[in-house]
Design an enzyme around this catalytic site. Structure first.
Site, PDB file in Angstrom:
ATOM      1  N   LYS A 118      40.304  35.425  38.395  1.00 26.55           N
ATOM      2  CA  LYS A 118      40.749  35.756  37.028  1.00 26.55           C
ATOM      3  C   LYS A 118      40.057  34.903  35.988  1.00 26.55           C
ATOM      4  CE  LYS A 118      45.173  37.963  37.552  1.00 26.55           C
ATOM      5  NZ  LYS A 118      46.550  38.054  37.074  1.00 26.55           N
ATOM      6  N   LYS A 201      40.084  46.238  45.171  1.00 24.30           N
ATOM      7  CA  LYS A 201      41.488  46.677  45.156  1.00 24.30           C
ATOM      8  C   LYS A 201      41.783  47.493  43.895  1.00 24.30           C
ATOM      9  CE  LYS A 201      44.215  43.304  43.024  1.00 24.30           C
ATOM     10  NZ  LYS A 201      45.194  42.305  42.786  1.00 24.30           N
ATOM     11  N   LYS A 204      45.314  47.252  37.697  1.00 28.98           N
ATOM     12  CA  LYS A 204      45.544  47.704  36.319  1.00 28.98           C
ATOM     13  C   LYS A 204      44.492  47.134  35.377  1.00 28.98           C
ATOM     14  CE  LYS A 204      49.457  44.636  36.653  1.00 28.98           C
ATOM     15  NZ  LYS A 204      50.869  44.682  36.931  1.00 28.98           N
TER      16      LYS A 204
HETATM   17  P1  TYM Z   1      51.039  41.816  40.368  1.00 28.55           P
HETATM   18  O1  TYM Z   1      51.772  42.085  39.110  1.00 28.55           O
HETATM   19  O2  TYM Z   1      49.557  41.666  40.295  1.00 28.55           O
HETATM   20  O3  TYM Z   1      51.345  42.939  41.433  1.00 28.55           O
HETATM   21  C1  TYM Z   1      52.696  43.270  41.762  1.00 28.55           C
HETATM   22  C2  TYM Z   1      52.819  43.661  43.223  1.00 28.55           C
HETATM   23  O4  TYM Z   1      51.980  44.775  43.521  1.00 28.55           O
HETATM   24  C3  TYM Z   1      51.133  44.457  44.608  1.00 28.55           C
HETATM   25  N1  TYM Z   1      49.831  45.122  44.406  1.00 28.55           N
HETATM   26  C4  TYM Z   1      49.237  45.866  45.319  1.00 28.55           C
HETATM   27  N2  TYM Z   1      49.597  46.211  46.571  1.00 28.55           N
HETATM   28  C5  TYM Z   1      48.757  47.005  47.260  1.00 28.55           C
HETATM   29  N3  TYM Z   1      47.574  47.456  46.754  1.00 28.55           N
HETATM   30  C6  TYM Z   1      47.168  47.141  45.514  1.00 28.55           C
HETATM   31  N4  TYM Z   1      46.031  47.586  45.025  1.00 28.55           N
HETATM   32  C7  TYM Z   1      48.021  46.296  44.735  1.00 28.55           C
HETATM   33  N5  TYM Z   1      47.937  45.793  43.478  1.00 28.55           N
HETATM   34  C8  TYM Z   1      49.055  45.068  43.299  1.00 28.55           C
HETATM   35  C9  TYM Z   1      50.983  42.941  44.575  1.00 28.55           C
HETATM   36  O5  TYM Z   1      50.588  42.417  45.820  1.00 28.55           O
HETATM   37  C10 TYM Z   1      52.379  42.517  44.169  1.00 28.55           C
HETATM   38  O6  TYM Z   1      53.235  42.509  45.287  1.00 28.55           O
HETATM   39  N6  TYM Z   1      51.846  36.957  41.278  1.00 28.55           N
HETATM   40  C11 TYM Z   1      52.437  38.275  41.342  1.00 28.55           C
HETATM   41  C12 TYM Z   1      53.732  38.401  40.592  1.00 28.55           C
HETATM   42  C13 TYM Z   1      54.770  37.404  40.955  1.00 28.55           C
HETATM   43  C14 TYM Z   1      55.535  37.377  42.151  1.00 28.55           C
HETATM   44  C15 TYM Z   1      56.426  36.271  42.005  1.00 28.55           C
HETATM   45  C16 TYM Z   1      55.547  38.150  43.302  1.00 28.55           C
HETATM   46  C17 TYM Z   1      55.194  36.367  40.174  1.00 28.55           C
HETATM   47  N7  TYM Z   1      56.211  35.687  40.811  1.00 28.55           N
HETATM   48  C18 TYM Z   1      57.316  35.945  43.024  1.00 28.55           C
HETATM   49  C19 TYM Z   1      56.448  37.832  44.315  1.00 28.55           C
HETATM   50  C20 TYM Z   1      57.324  36.725  44.176  1.00 28.55           C
HETATM   51  C21 TYM Z   1      51.445  39.267  40.740  1.00 28.55           C
HETATM   52  O7  TYM Z   1      50.603  38.923  39.938  1.00 28.55           O
HETATM   53  O8  TYM Z   1      51.660  40.547  41.123  1.00 28.55           O
END
Ligand code: TYM
Length: 339
Positions: A118, A201, A204
């Site tokens: 990032k 992957k 968004k």
């Molecule tokens: P974020 O917002 O990037 O994504 C949210 C969830 O979606 C999953 N995900 C995917 N799974 C499969 N294929 C994809 N292409 C894909 N893109 C996104 C992510 O693995 C995630 O599960 N750091 C985290 C948010 C967070 C969090 C937490 C998660 C903050 N605190 C505590 C779990 C527990 C994040 O940026 O997810």
């Protein structure tokens, strides 16, 4: 250390930093929904404090937070079964986050691949929050003493760090206070790939809208994106092994399997031998059938956001019943004078 003294509790979060993608839905939300019907307490979160580690327009952030809440509810997260919150309304997340900033080591943070991705070449100009992000993520989870965290594959390293932080805290203070959380990374869609490039992957933040399916896309857009998805010229194999060196084909089959709630083998038993000219329309029909009711319900919920705000206010109250005592006890362990 044994985890047997901890209530089975699920926590997971999604950033309200843009629209929801099919990757978020299949890799995370769909699993969140099924876990609320298993033997867990479930807490799901719009992580707005995480979102601002990179610039967010304030109005867009508010809109995206509510739209994400609508996405959770429309996908089947029930406010009766799960606690649904936005992170900033539960101040204990940030408070425990500070304690964990003092537990986590610089070297641990420097290894985080997501920060490197990032921040890119311009790491000196990244926010301090982006660097410290995984310590806040550990706090999100551990302020609930959550035992299980369903996520996509890309969050695995952050969950390992969460375990390291819990272990170091417990060791430094000679307690058995924070659980060693289990990542739940299961199923065929833990890494949904871009529709334009099977090695990236679905995200968004990809500049190409054609690379992803957004949960708010209409039926025509979904069908068009699937029709245009990159593939190879061969027919589908009849066994999963035949997908090994075909990332784009594997991705579409994984998406089909997860949307239909069947195994990859079952998809190939039915569609093995088919050309993409036949398989893509079948996938498009399935995707539209599964996603259209969700996007319609999201639009309905967004018509009157006061309902969403009520759900989040109630969620915050319920959450604080769990987080306030855990934070209080943490402060005592660390040696903060309280009244
Ligand atoms: P974020 O917002 O990037 O994504 C949210 C969830 O979606 C999953 N995900 C995917 N799974 C499969 N294929 C994809 N292409 C894909 N893109 C996104 C992510 O693995 C995630 O599960 N750091 C985290 C948010 C967070 C969090 C937490 C998660 C903050 N605190 C505590 C779990 C527990 C994040 O940026 O997810």
């Amino acid at each position: 250390m044994s985890d047997t003294s901890f209530i089975p509790r699920v926590f997971s979060g999604i950033q309200p930093s843009g629209g929801l993608t099919l990757g978020n839905y299949l890799g995370a939300i769909k699993r969140f929904v099924s876990m609320q019907d298993e033997d867990y307490e479930t807490v799901y979160c719009m992580v707005d404090l995480h979102a601002i580690t990179v610039w967010q327009d304030p109005k867009a952030l508010m809109h995206n937070t509510r739209e994400l809440a609508a996405g959770f509810i429309a996908s089947g997260i029930s406010p009766e079964k799960s606690i649904l919150i936005n992170q900033s309304q539960v101040p204990e997340h940030a408070q425990l986050g500070w304690i964990f900033n003092c537990v986590a080591r610089m070297g641990w943070m420097q290894r985080m691949t997501q920060f490197k991705d990032k921040a890119g070449k311009n790491a000196q100009n990244a926010s301090l929050g982006l660097f410290g992000y995984p310590a806040l993520m550990a706090a999100d989870i551990l302020v609930y003493h959550a035992t299980h965290v369903p996520v996509g594959e890309d969050q695995k390293q952050h969950l390992e760090l969460t375990r390291d932080i819990a272990t170091k805290f417990n060791h430094d203070f000679g307690v058995d206070f924070f659980p060693i959380t289990e990542p739940v990374i299961e199923g065929a869609a833990t890494r949904v790939m871009s529709l334009r490039d099977g090695s990236k992957k679905m995200s968004k933040s990809d500049p190409s809208d054609a690379s992803r399916i957004n949960m708010t896309d209409d039926a025509d857009t979904i069908a068009k994106k699937i029709r245009k998805a990159k593939t190879d010229p061969d027919a589908l194999p009849s066994e999963a092994k035949g997908l090994e060196d075909r990332p784009e084909a594997r991705n579409l089959v994984n998406i089909y399997a997860t949307l239909a709630d069947i195994s990859v083998d079952q998809v190939l038993a039915e569609h093995g031998g088919a050309q993409f000219g036949t398989f893509k329309p079948a996938l498009a029909d399935l995707a539209v059938a599964k996603l259209s009711p969700i996007s319609a319900e999201m639009a309905r919920l967004m018509d009157d956001v006061s309902e969403i705000d009520k759900v989040l206010a109630r969620g915050a109250e319920q959450a604080r019943e769990i987080t306030a005592p855990i934070l209080k006890k943490t402060y005592e362990i660390v040696g903060m004078v309280g009244s």
